[in-house]
Design an enzyme around this catalytic site. Structure first.
Site, PDB file in Angstrom:
ATOM      1  N   PRO A   2       4.976 -51.322 -31.291  1.00 54.33           N
ATOM      2  CA  PRO A   2       5.716 -51.079 -30.053  1.00 54.33           C
ATOM      3  C   PRO A   2       6.073 -49.607 -29.892  1.00 54.33           C
ATOM      4  O   PRO A   2       6.550 -48.962 -30.829  1.00 54.33           O
ATOM      5  CB  PRO A   2       6.973 -51.939 -30.240  1.00 54.33           C
ATOM      6  N   GLU A   3       5.796 -49.077 -28.715  1.00 54.16           N
ATOM      7  CA  GLU A   3       6.078 -47.676 -28.406  1.00 54.16           C
ATOM      8  C   GLU A   3       7.181 -47.626 -27.357  1.00 54.16           C
ATOM      9  O   GLU A   3       7.827 -48.639 -27.071  1.00 54.16           O
ATOM     10  CB  GLU A   3       4.797 -46.992 -27.929  1.00 54.16           C
TER      11      GLU A   3
END
Length: 264
Positions: A2-3
Protein backbone atom coordinates in the site's frame (compact mmCIF):
# COMPACT_ATOMS: atom_id res chain seq x y z
CA UNK A 1 2.63 -2.59 -0.89
CA UNK A 2 0.00 0.00 0.00
CA UNK A 3 1.25 3.44 -1.02
CA UNK A 4 -0.04 6.94 -0.33
CA UNK A 5 -3.39 6.52 -2.18
CA UNK A 6 -4.21 3.20 -0.51
CA UNK A 7 -3.22 4.44 2.96
CA UNK A 8 -5.12 7.70 2.47
CA UNK A 9 -8.20 5.77 1.32
CA UNK A 10 -7.91 3.56 4.40
CA UNK A 11 -7.59 6.66 6.60
CA UNK A 12 -10.73 8.22 5.13
CA UNK A 13 -12.74 5.02 5.60
CA UNK A 14 -11.53 4.56 9.18
CA UNK A 15 -12.11 8.15 10.27
CA UNK A 16 -15.88 7.88 10.92
CA UNK A 17 -15.40 4.46 12.54
CA UNK A 18 -12.64 5.51 14.95
CA UNK A 19 -12.78 9.23 15.69
CA UNK A 20 -13.85 9.84 19.27
CA UNK A 21 -14.15 6.13 20.05
CA UNK A 22 -12.59 4.53 23.11
CA UNK A 23 -10.03 1.87 22.20
CA UNK A 24 -10.56 -0.85 24.78
CA UNK A 25 -7.73 -3.10 23.61
CA UNK A 26 -5.49 -4.00 20.69
CA UNK A 27 -5.61 -7.79 20.93
CA UNK A 28 -2.86 -9.84 19.25
CA UNK A 29 -0.19 -12.46 19.90
CA UNK A 30 2.82 -10.83 18.24
CA UNK A 31 4.66 -8.52 20.60
CA UNK A 32 7.63 -8.14 18.25
CA UNK A 33 5.61 -6.60 15.41
CA UNK A 34 2.99 -4.86 17.55
CA UNK A 35 4.83 -2.95 20.27
CA UNK A 36 3.59 -1.40 23.51
CA UNK A 37 -0.05 -1.77 22.43
CA UNK A 38 -1.14 -2.34 26.03
CA UNK A 39 -0.54 1.39 26.59
CA UNK A 40 -3.47 2.19 24.27
CA UNK A 41 -6.05 0.36 26.39
CA UNK A 42 -8.88 2.65 27.46
CA UNK A 43 -7.63 5.66 25.49
CA UNK A 44 -9.90 7.74 23.31
CA UNK A 45 -8.94 8.11 19.63
CA UNK A 46 -8.56 11.83 18.95
CA UNK A 47 -7.75 11.67 15.23
CA UNK A 48 -6.99 9.47 12.23
CA UNK A 49 -4.10 10.98 10.30
CA UNK A 50 -1.56 9.91 7.69
CA UNK A 51 2.12 10.64 7.15
CA UNK A 52 3.59 9.05 4.04
CA UNK A 53 2.57 5.39 4.23
CA UNK A 54 1.93 5.50 8.00
CA UNK A 55 -1.40 5.87 9.78
CA UNK A 56 -1.23 8.01 12.92
CA UNK A 57 -3.90 7.82 15.62
CA UNK A 58 -3.45 10.43 18.37
CA UNK A 59 -4.77 9.03 21.65
CA UNK A 60 -5.93 10.71 24.82
CA UNK A 61 -3.26 11.19 27.45
CA UNK A 62 -0.56 12.25 25.00
CA UNK A 63 0.00 8.90 23.32
CA UNK A 64 -0.10 7.96 19.64
CA UNK A 65 -0.74 4.72 17.81
CA UNK A 66 1.37 4.43 14.66
CA UNK A 67 0.55 1.77 12.09
CA UNK A 68 2.31 0.69 8.91
CA UNK A 69 0.35 -1.61 6.61
CA UNK A 70 3.47 -3.37 5.32
CA UNK A 71 3.04 -5.21 2.02
CA UNK A 72 -0.41 -6.71 2.49
CA UNK A 73 -1.94 -5.09 5.55
CA UNK A 74 -5.39 -3.53 5.77
CA UNK A 75 -8.48 -3.28 7.93
CA UNK A 76 -11.63 -5.35 7.60
CA UNK A 77 -15.01 -5.04 9.26
CA UNK A 78 -15.19 -8.83 9.66
CA UNK A 79 -12.52 -11.35 10.76
CA UNK A 80 -10.51 -13.17 8.09
CA UNK A 81 -8.15 -16.15 8.15
CA UNK A 82 -5.33 -13.59 8.11
CA UNK A 83 -6.51 -11.38 10.97
CA UNK A 84 -3.39 -10.55 13.00
CA UNK A 85 -4.73 -7.95 15.45
CA UNK A 86 -8.15 -6.85 16.66
CA UNK A 87 -9.01 -3.28 17.61
CA UNK A 88 -11.72 -3.63 20.26
CA UNK A 89 -13.92 -0.54 20.53
CA UNK A 90 -16.99 0.00 22.68
CA UNK A 91 -19.37 -0.65 19.80
CA UNK A 92 -17.47 -2.75 17.27
CA UNK A 93 -14.25 -4.58 16.48
CA UNK A 94 -11.97 -3.75 13.57
CA UNK A 95 -9.72 -6.50 12.24
CA UNK A 96 -6.16 -5.91 11.01
CA UNK A 97 -5.74 -8.32 8.09
CA UNK A 98 -2.16 -9.03 6.95
CA UNK A 99 -1.41 -12.24 5.01
CA UNK A 100 2.35 -11.68 4.77
CA UNK A 101 2.83 -10.27 8.28
CA UNK A 102 4.93 -7.22 7.38
CA UNK A 103 2.57 -4.75 9.04
CA UNK A 104 3.72 -3.01 12.22
CA UNK A 105 2.03 -1.21 15.12
CA UNK A 106 3.67 0.99 17.75
CA UNK A 107 2.21 2.96 20.64
CA UNK A 108 4.51 5.87 21.50
CA UNK A 109 4.49 9.21 23.23
CA UNK A 110 2.87 11.55 20.71
CA UNK A 111 5.46 12.62 18.13
CA UNK A 112 8.28 10.49 19.58
CA UNK A 113 9.32 8.40 16.59
CA UNK A 114 12.74 7.21 17.76
CA UNK A 115 11.58 3.60 17.31
CA UNK A 116 10.41 4.45 13.77
CA UNK A 117 13.35 6.21 12.07
CA UNK A 118 11.70 6.34 8.64
CA UNK A 119 9.04 8.67 10.04
CA UNK A 120 11.76 11.08 11.13
CA UNK A 121 13.22 11.46 7.64
CA UNK A 122 10.10 11.63 5.48
CA UNK A 123 10.00 14.43 2.95
CA UNK A 124 6.98 16.64 2.21
CA UNK A 125 3.53 15.29 1.46
CA UNK A 126 3.18 15.53 -2.34
CA UNK A 127 -0.49 16.58 -2.18
CA UNK A 128 0.18 19.34 0.34
CA UNK A 129 1.31 22.95 0.02
CA UNK A 130 4.61 21.92 1.59
CA UNK A 131 5.50 20.10 -1.64
CA UNK A 132 7.36 22.91 -3.41
CA UNK A 133 9.02 22.73 -6.81
CA UNK A 134 12.30 24.53 -5.93
CA UNK A 135 13.14 22.01 -3.21
CA UNK A 136 12.05 19.10 -5.40
CA UNK A 137 14.22 20.29 -8.30
CA UNK A 138 17.20 20.89 -6.01
CA UNK A 139 16.87 17.36 -4.59
CA UNK A 140 16.98 15.93 -8.12
CA UNK A 141 19.96 18.00 -9.22
CA UNK A 142 22.00 17.07 -6.15
CA UNK A 143 21.78 13.34 -6.82
CA UNK A 144 23.37 10.97 -9.31
CA UNK A 145 20.87 8.21 -8.47
CA UNK A 146 18.26 7.05 -11.02
CA UNK A 147 14.92 8.86 -10.91
CA UNK A 148 13.08 5.72 -9.86
CA UNK A 149 15.38 5.28 -6.85
CA UNK A 150 14.95 8.93 -5.88
CA UNK A 151 11.17 8.70 -5.95
CA UNK A 152 11.20 5.58 -3.77
CA UNK A 153 13.54 7.16 -1.22
CA UNK A 154 10.71 9.04 0.59
CA UNK A 155 12.78 12.21 1.11
CA UNK A 156 11.69 14.05 -2.06
CA UNK A 157 8.03 13.08 -1.64
CA UNK A 158 6.58 11.00 1.17
CA UNK A 159 4.37 8.03 0.36
CA UNK A 160 5.39 7.38 -3.26
CA UNK A 161 6.05 3.72 -3.99
CA UNK A 162 6.55 1.41 -6.94
CA UNK A 163 3.21 1.81 -8.69
CA UNK A 164 2.94 5.58 -8.60
CA UNK A 165 6.62 6.22 -9.32
CA UNK A 166 6.29 4.22 -12.56
CA UNK A 167 3.04 5.93 -13.54
CA UNK A 168 4.32 9.45 -12.79
CA UNK A 169 7.52 8.89 -14.75
CA UNK A 170 5.48 7.67 -17.70
CA UNK A 171 3.23 10.73 -17.64
CA UNK A 172 6.26 12.98 -17.43
CA UNK A 173 7.96 11.18 -20.33
CA UNK A 174 11.10 10.49 -18.28
CA UNK A 175 13.08 7.27 -18.10
CA UNK A 176 13.33 5.73 -14.63
CA UNK A 177 17.01 5.14 -15.45
CA UNK A 178 17.84 8.85 -15.90
CA UNK A 179 20.07 10.34 -13.24
CA UNK A 180 18.56 13.07 -11.13
CA UNK A 181 21.35 15.51 -11.92
CA UNK A 182 20.70 15.06 -15.67
CA UNK A 183 17.11 16.32 -15.49
CA UNK A 184 16.43 19.83 -16.74
CA UNK A 185 14.08 22.29 -15.08
CA UNK A 186 11.20 21.78 -17.52
CA UNK A 187 11.50 18.00 -17.23
CA UNK A 188 11.50 18.29 -13.44
CA UNK A 189 8.35 20.43 -13.60
CA UNK A 190 6.64 17.73 -15.66
CA UNK A 191 7.56 15.10 -13.08
CA UNK A 192 6.50 17.32 -10.17
CA UNK A 193 3.09 17.88 -11.75
CA UNK A 194 2.72 14.24 -12.82
CA UNK A 195 3.27 13.06 -9.26
CA UNK A 196 0.50 15.32 -7.98
CA UNK A 197 -1.89 14.32 -10.77
CA UNK A 198 -1.34 10.57 -10.49
CA UNK A 199 -1.63 10.53 -6.71
CA UNK A 200 -4.72 12.75 -6.71
CA UNK A 201 -6.47 10.55 -9.28
CA UNK A 202 -5.54 7.39 -7.40
CA UNK A 203 -6.88 8.75 -4.10
CA UNK A 204 -10.14 9.73 -5.83
CA UNK A 205 -10.48 6.16 -7.15
CA UNK A 206 -9.64 4.45 -3.86
CA UNK A 207 -6.12 3.31 -4.79
CA UNK A 208 -5.02 0.31 -6.82
CA UNK A 209 -6.07 -3.30 -6.25
CA UNK A 210 -3.68 -5.59 -8.11
CA UNK A 211 -4.16 -9.13 -9.35
CA UNK A 212 -3.24 -10.62 -5.96
CA UNK A 213 -6.28 -8.77 -4.51
CA UNK A 214 -4.45 -8.13 -1.23
CA UNK A 215 -5.37 -4.45 -1.00
CA UNK A 216 -9.01 -3.71 -0.34
CA UNK A 217 -10.79 -0.90 1.43
CA UNK A 218 -12.08 -1.68 4.96
CA UNK A 219 -15.56 -2.39 3.59
CA UNK A 220 -14.06 -4.99 1.23
CA UNK A 221 -14.36 -2.96 -1.95
CA UNK A 222 -11.37 -2.87 -4.32
CA UNK A 223 -9.69 0.28 -5.54
CA UNK A 224 -10.21 1.51 -9.08
CA UNK A 225 -7.00 3.17 -10.22
CA UNK A 226 -5.55 -0.09 -11.57
CA UNK A 227 -7.81 0.41 -14.59
CA UNK A 228 -5.73 3.50 -15.46
CA UNK A 229 -2.27 1.96 -15.12
CA UNK A 230 -0.36 2.84 -18.26
CA UNK A 231 2.85 0.89 -17.60
CA UNK A 232 2.89 -0.65 -14.12
CA UNK A 233 2.51 -4.43 -14.34
CA UNK A 234 2.12 -4.26 -18.13
CA UNK A 235 5.49 -5.65 -19.28
CA UNK A 236 5.24 -6.87 -22.88
CA UNK A 237 1.91 -5.15 -23.51
CA UNK A 238 1.64 -2.20 -25.93
CA UNK A 239 2.33 1.28 -24.61
CA UNK A 240 -0.98 3.22 -24.62
CA UNK A 241 0.74 6.14 -26.38
CA UNK A 242 2.91 4.59 -29.07
CA UNK A 243 2.19 0.85 -29.10
CA UNK A 244 5.77 -0.18 -28.34
CA UNK A 245 5.98 -3.03 -25.79
CA UNK A 246 6.36 -1.90 -22.20
CA UNK A 247 9.66 -3.03 -20.71
CA UNK A 248 10.50 -4.25 -17.23
CA UNK A 249 13.82 -3.63 -15.49
CA UNK A 250 14.97 -3.85 -11.89
CA UNK A 251 15.90 -0.43 -10.48
CA UNK A 252 16.80 0.09 -6.83
CA UNK A 253 15.79 -3.53 -6.24
CA UNK A 254 12.25 -2.99 -7.49
CA UNK A 255 10.45 -4.07 -10.66
CA UNK A 256 10.20 -1.03 -12.89
CA UNK A 257 7.93 -0.65 -15.91
CA UNK A 258 8.36 1.93 -18.66
CA UNK A 259 8.13 2.57 -22.38
CA UNK A 260 11.63 2.97 -23.84
CA UNK A 261 10.23 4.94 -26.77
CA UNK A 262 8.08 7.45 -24.87
CA UNK A 263 10.45 7.72 -21.92
CA UNK A 264 13.73 8.09 -23.74
Amino acid sequence: MPELPEVETTRRRLLPLLLGERLLEVRHQDHLRYRHTERAAGRRIEGVERRGKFLLLPLSGGLELVLHLGMTGGFRLEPTPHTRARFLLEGRTLHFHDPRRFGRIWVVERGDYREIPLLLRLGPEPLSEAFAFPEFFRGLKESSRPLKALLLDQTLAAGVGNIYADEALFRAGLSPLRRGKEVGEEEARRLFQALREVLSEAVALGGSTLSDRTYRQPDGLPGGFQERHAVYGRAGLPCPRCGHPVERRVVAGRSTHFCPRCQG
